[in-house]
Design a protein around this motif. Structure first.
Motif, PDB file in Angstrom:
ATOM      1  N   TYR A  88       0.760  -0.999  -0.048  1.00 18.98           N
ATOM      2  CA  TYR A  88       0.066  -0.068  -0.122  1.00 18.98           C
ATOM      3  C   TYR A  88       0.882   1.274  -0.051  1.00 18.98           C
ATOM      4  O   TYR A  88       1.482   1.578   0.898  1.00 18.98           O
ATOM      5  CB  TYR A  88      -0.936  -0.017   0.995  1.00 18.98           C
ATOM      6  N   PRO A  89       0.958   2.063  -1.163  1.00 17.33           N
ATOM      7  CA  PRO A  89       1.943   3.404  -1.168  1.00 17.33           C
ATOM      8  C   PRO A  89       1.709   4.390  -0.241  1.00 17.33           C
ATOM      9  O   PRO A  89       2.250   5.307  -0.263  1.00 17.33           O
ATOM     10  CB  PRO A  89       1.960   3.330  -2.613  1.00 17.33           C
ATOM     11  N   GLY A 101       3.452   6.835 -13.088  1.00 19.44           N
ATOM     12  CA  GLY A 101       4.187   6.952 -11.706  1.00 19.44           C
ATOM     13  C   GLY A 101       5.089   5.942 -11.568  1.00 19.44           C
ATOM     14  O   GLY A 101       5.528   4.934 -12.352  1.00 19.44           O
ATOM     15  N   ILE A 102       5.803   6.032 -10.367  1.00 21.13           N
ATOM     16  CA  ILE A 102       6.778   5.262  -9.976  1.00 21.13           C
ATOM     17  C   ILE A 102       6.883   4.840  -8.502  1.00 21.13           C
ATOM     18  O   ILE A 102       6.445   5.827  -7.758  1.00 21.13           O
ATOM     19  CB  ILE A 102       8.267   5.837 -10.539  1.00 21.13           C
ATOM     20  N   LEU A 103       7.111   3.673  -8.362  1.00 18.86           N
ATOM     21  CA  LEU A 103       7.166   3.110  -7.187  1.00 18.86           C
ATOM     22  C   LEU A 103       8.711   2.790  -6.574  1.00 18.86           C
ATOM     23  O   LEU A 103       9.078   1.776  -7.455  1.00 18.86           O
ATOM     24  CB  LEU A 103       6.235   1.999  -6.749  1.00 18.86           C
ATOM     25  N   GLY A 135       8.578   4.933  -1.502  1.00 20.56           N
ATOM     26  CA  GLY A 135       8.448   6.197  -2.231  1.00 20.56           C
ATOM     27  C   GLY A 135       7.579   5.996  -3.466  1.00 20.56           C
ATOM     28  O   GLY A 135       7.945   5.241  -4.321  1.00 20.56           O
ATOM     29  N   TYR A 136       6.468   6.814  -3.252  1.00 18.52           N
ATOM     30  CA  TYR A 136       5.679   6.863  -4.813  1.00 18.52           C
ATOM     31  C   TYR A 136       5.325   8.211  -5.055  1.00 18.52           C
ATOM     32  O   TYR A 136       4.983   9.031  -4.411  1.00 18.52           O
ATOM     33  CB  TYR A 136       4.362   5.889  -4.196  1.00 18.52           C
ATOM     34  N   LEU A 137       5.515   8.475  -6.377  1.00 14.34           N
ATOM     35  CA  LEU A 137       5.183   9.688  -7.059  1.00 14.34           C
ATOM     36  C   LEU A 137       4.365   9.250  -8.350  1.00 14.34           C
ATOM     37  O   LEU A 137       4.752   8.540  -9.013  1.00 14.34           O
ATOM     38  CB  LEU A 137       6.437  10.457  -7.419  1.00 14.34           C
ATOM     39  N   ASN A 162      12.306  -0.961  -8.514  1.00 10.93           N
ATOM     40  CA  ASN A 162      11.336   0.149  -8.995  1.00 10.93           C
ATOM     41  C   ASN A 162      10.310  -0.528  -9.965  1.00 10.93           C
ATOM     42  O   ASN A 162      10.557  -1.169 -10.770  1.00 10.93           O
ATOM     43  CB  ASN A 162      12.342   1.029  -9.795  1.00 10.93           C
ATOM     44  N   VAL A 163       9.251   0.226  -9.745  1.00  7.47           N
ATOM     45  CA  VAL A 163       8.020  -0.149 -10.812  1.00  7.47           C
ATOM     46  C   VAL A 163       7.760   1.298 -11.403  1.00  7.47           C
ATOM     47  O   VAL A 163       7.219   2.062 -10.782  1.00  7.47           O
ATOM     48  CB  VAL A 163       6.756  -0.646  -9.839  1.00  7.47           C
TER      49      VAL A 163
END
Length: 204
Positions: free
Chosen positions: A17-18, A85-87, A68-70, A112-113
């Motif tokens: 869960y980000p 987005g990137i996780l 970290g998520y953006l 990284n996703v």
């Protein structure tokens, strides 16, 4: 929620869960999400968002593991909503030893996703969305990667989104691993949300 292959799947950080707000609602959040975080939860929810938006979060987990998520999304008139987005998952350096117990150089592990999403309305009450994922992970000098996709749907049961249903299938894609490759954690989720009054929200 349905999840297959307990203990036999790879890249289980895909089930993280980000963000705290959504994790407080559990998987039911997929039925009500309508901002840039939908890229991770249910891409169909992007269709109900604003013209342009950004979402970011940072969480510390046990044993000094962090995520970290953006993400961001923009609505394109007469086309739909696109987002990216990137996780990033990481941890403190890990100590390593040789067969005699001598301390060696510390090493790192991370993943990284990267997500690319599209969502659009197929009718006044039904929206669909898809998220494509590029997955990369590394442990010391070894690396692995693969691709996956999420397919989502959101249904407005009542007008003005006062009652909505969300359904998503997550992590359909290639196997990932080092010496041996394993299936990704494919998950099927459904959630329903009702706006009782602003800002009260009931989710199931």
């Amino acid at each position: 929620v349905y999840a297959g292959g307990v203990g036999t799947t790879s890249a289980n950080y895909l089930k993280f869960y980000p963000d705290a707000r959504a994790s407080g609602m559990g998987d039911a959040y997929i039925g009500v999400c309508n901002d840039a975080s939908c890229i991770w939860w249910n891409p169909a929810g992007l269709s109900g968002g604003k013209d342009a938006q950004i979402f970011t979060s940072y969480l510390m987990h046990l044993e000094n593991v962090y995520t970290g998520y953006l993400s961001g999304a923009v609505s394109v008139k007469s086309f739909g909503t696109i987002g990216a987005g990137i996780l990033s998952l990481g941890m403190d350096k890990i100590k390593s030893y040789d067969s005699s117990g001598n301390l060696l150089e510390d090493y790192i592990a991370n993943a990284n996703v990267i997500n690319l999403s599209f969502a659009g309305n197929v009718s006044k009450k039904v929206a669909i969305g898809v998220t494509l994922k590029s997955i990369q992970e590394k442990i010391e000098k070894e690396s692995a990667g693969g691709f996956a996709a999420d397919l989502g749907m959101k249904i407005a049961i009542m007008e003005n989104n006062r009652l909505g249903l969300g359904i998503v299938i997550q992590n359909i894609g290639s196997k990932i691993g080092y010496n041996e490759k394993s299936d990704l954690p494919v998950v099927i989720k459904a959630g329903i949300g009702a706006k009782i009054s602003e800002p009260l929200l009931l989710v199931l």
